[in-house]
Scaffold this motif. Structure first.
Motif, short mmCIF file in Angstrom:
data_model
loop_
_atom_site.label_atom_id
_atom_site.label_comp_id
_atom_site.label_asym_id
_atom_site.label_seq_id
_atom_site.Cartn_x
_atom_site.Cartn_y
_atom_site.Cartn_z
N MET A 1 0.85 -1.20 0.00
CA MET A 1 0.00 0.00 0.00
C MET A 1 0.88 1.25 0.00
SD MET A 1 -2.89 1.26 2.78
CE MET A 1 -4.06 0.02 2.28
N VAL A 2 0.46 2.26 -0.76
CA VAL A 2 1.21 3.51 -0.80
C VAL A 2 1.19 4.15 0.57
CG1 VAL A 2 1.30 5.80 -1.82
CG2 VAL A 2 0.71 3.84 -3.24
N HIS A 3 2.33 4.67 0.98
CA HIS A 3 2.46 5.30 2.30
C HIS A 3 1.42 6.39 2.50
CE1 HIS A 3 4.38 7.17 5.77
NE2 HIS A 3 4.19 8.32 5.16
N GLY A 4 0.76 6.36 3.67
CA GLY A 4 -0.13 7.45 4.03
C GLY A 4 -1.54 7.34 3.51
N ALA B 1 2.12 7.95 -7.30
CA ALA B 1 1.77 6.52 -7.28
C ALA B 1 0.34 6.31 -6.80
CB ALA B 1 2.76 5.76 -6.40
N PHE B 2 -0.04 7.03 -5.75
CA PHE B 2 -1.40 6.92 -5.22
C PHE B 2 -2.44 7.31 -6.27
CE2 PHE B 2 -4.91 9.35 -3.26
CZ PHE B 2 -5.56 8.33 -2.60
N LEU B 3 -2.24 8.46 -6.92
CA LEU B 3 -3.20 8.93 -7.91
C LEU B 3 -3.24 8.01 -9.13
CD1 LEU B 3 -2.45 12.76 -7.70
CD2 LEU B 3 -4.42 11.55 -6.73
N ALA B 4 -2.07 7.54 -9.58
CA ALA B 4 -2.03 6.62 -10.71
C ALA B 4 -2.75 5.31 -10.39
CB ALA B 4 -0.58 6.35 -11.12
N ASP B 5 -2.57 4.81 -9.17
CA ASP B 5 -3.24 3.58 -8.77
C ASP B 5 -4.75 3.73 -8.74
OD1 ASP B 5 -0.84 2.28 -8.52
OD2 ASP B 5 -0.74 2.42 -6.33
#
Length: 412
Positions: free
Chosen positions: A1-4, A52-56
């Motif tokens: 999971m992406v941090h935060g 990374a969070f937004l792309a995911d």
């Protein structure tokens, strides 16, 4: 999971209203799904972690020049876009610049992104998103609003002294221009929602809106575009130069060599910021020193843009433009070192970026004219650009003029 990452703290249907720059067509249709948080001192590169969070979550942030109208779906919902906030501190980390004093609102993340979804017609109206959890610490919802006295973090004399110290640094050749910002706070009781909506609704607030989290909220009346990407072009609209919105004020602003020199210096800095981006074509100044109105003030704005000829990602874009040149100075890294040494209180939610990322555009305002509440106090910031010709007392008065409408809106 992406941090935060994790559940969001408040749904978009809260009494605070829509986030800044959210598309009008989405009003009353989008719902918060999940959020990303990064605080000063957390490990990792915030620009990369955010990307990374937004792309995911289906947003085309690896190549902002590509228009993608095929929205990513999760179950029976469709990802609409994301509200994004990046603090001045996070911008300094992205730029490799000196960090100043800590934020007076440490509970607010330095990077906060909220993914919004559109429900399909198959989902009954009002059904909550599965990943949405209620906040554990609410603001004082439903109680009568009462604002206490303002307390500035420095006196007028201390502010003027900071301006004089910047002028001395300019005289030594350390910098050409530095933006100096002051902070003030006031205790409050009651529900801040209506007061924050008044701030967001101030005249000239191009990015007017409210973003709320777990026990905190921020409202912006910002008129300034930090960066916009739309139709294959990247645009910034720096604002620099202020006078009262009167006939005399207009004449003074247009005739002031000091204001024009200060403005042109920042336009050159913004041109350089865009030119450093890989994948951009020739940078152009589409409009220079146009006068716009914000509340009772005239302000000078320019438009700087460039075509996106190659791949440009969100992380690279944020590193290039954050923190914004009009609230730092020139050269940017040297100006940020001066700011870190001069300002006794951190910039918190101010002087950062705040806006929206969609499938076909990005639109981030500079978080000037922005306030924050943390459950006990309301915080506000104001300042201005200092050049060799700056008059210290006049600069203090200009900062007060910018803060005035915010304080009035909060008090009403």
């Amino acid at each position: 999971m992406v941090h935060g990452t994790g559940p969001v703290d408040h749904c978009s249907s809260t009494p605070f209203g829509a986030p800044p720059a959210a598309p009008g067509a989405c009003q009353a249709r989008h719902h918060a799904l999940r959020a990303f948080r990064w605080h000063r001192g957390d490990p990792g590169d915030p620009a990369e972690l955010l990307s990374a969070f937004l792309a995911d979550n289906g947003l085309p942030v690896r190549n902002l020049g590509r228009t993608d109208d095929k929205k990513k779906t999760f179950g029976d919902s469709t990802i609409c876009g994301a509200a994004l906030y990046v603090s001045a501190d996070a911008g300094c980390v992205m730029a490799g610049a000196a960090l100043g004093a800590p934020s007076p609102v440490p509970g607010i993340p330095d990077v906060y992104a909220v993914i919004y979804e559109h429900f399909s017609k198959n989902r009954p109206f009002g059904t909550p998103p599965l990943l949405l959890s209620p906040a554990s610490h609410r603001l004082q919802s439903g109680l009568a609003w009462e604002l206490g006295e303002w307390h500035d973090s420095w006196t007028r004399e201390q502010h003027a002294d900071a301006v004089s110290r910047v002028r001395a640094a300019i005289g030594r050749g350390d910098v050409y221009q530095v933006n100096v910002v002051g902070h003030a706070s006031a205790a409050y009781r009651g529900d801040p929602a209506a007061a924050l909506r008044r701030v967001a609704g101030l005249p000239g607030a191009r990015y007017g809106g409210v973003l709320a989290g777990d026990g905190w909220a921020l409202a912006t009346a910002s008129p300034e575009t930090l960066v916009e990407v739309r139709g294959g072009r990247v645009v910034t609209r720096p604002i620099k130069g202020t006078r009262p919105a009167t006939a005399d004020g207009l004449r003074e602003l247009l005739a002031s060599p000091k204001e024009r020199a200060e403005h042109v210096m920042i336009v050159d800095l913004e041109r350089n910021d865009l030119a450093r981006l890989p994948g951009t074509g020739p940078v152009a100044v589409d409009e220079l020193f146009a006068v716009r109105r914000w509340c009772h003030l005239w302000q000078a704005e320019s438009v700087v843009s460039a075509p996106l000829d190659g791949d440009v990602g969100l992380a690279e874009l944020l590193r290039a433009v954050c923190p914004g040149g009009s609230v730092t100075g020139a050269p940017k890294l040297a100006a940020l070192a001066q700011i870190a040494a001069l300002e006794p209180v951190g910039r918190g939610v101010s002087m950062g970026a705040l806006g929206w990322i969609g499938h076909d555009h990005l639109d981030l305002g500079l978080s000037i004219r922005t306030v924050a509440v943390d459950g006990a106090r309301v915080h506000a910031w104001a300042g201005g650009g200092i050049t060799a010709d700056s008059d210290p007392i006049a600069e203090v008065d200009e900062a007060a003029a910018k803060a005035g409408p915010l304080r009035s809106a909060l008090k009403s």
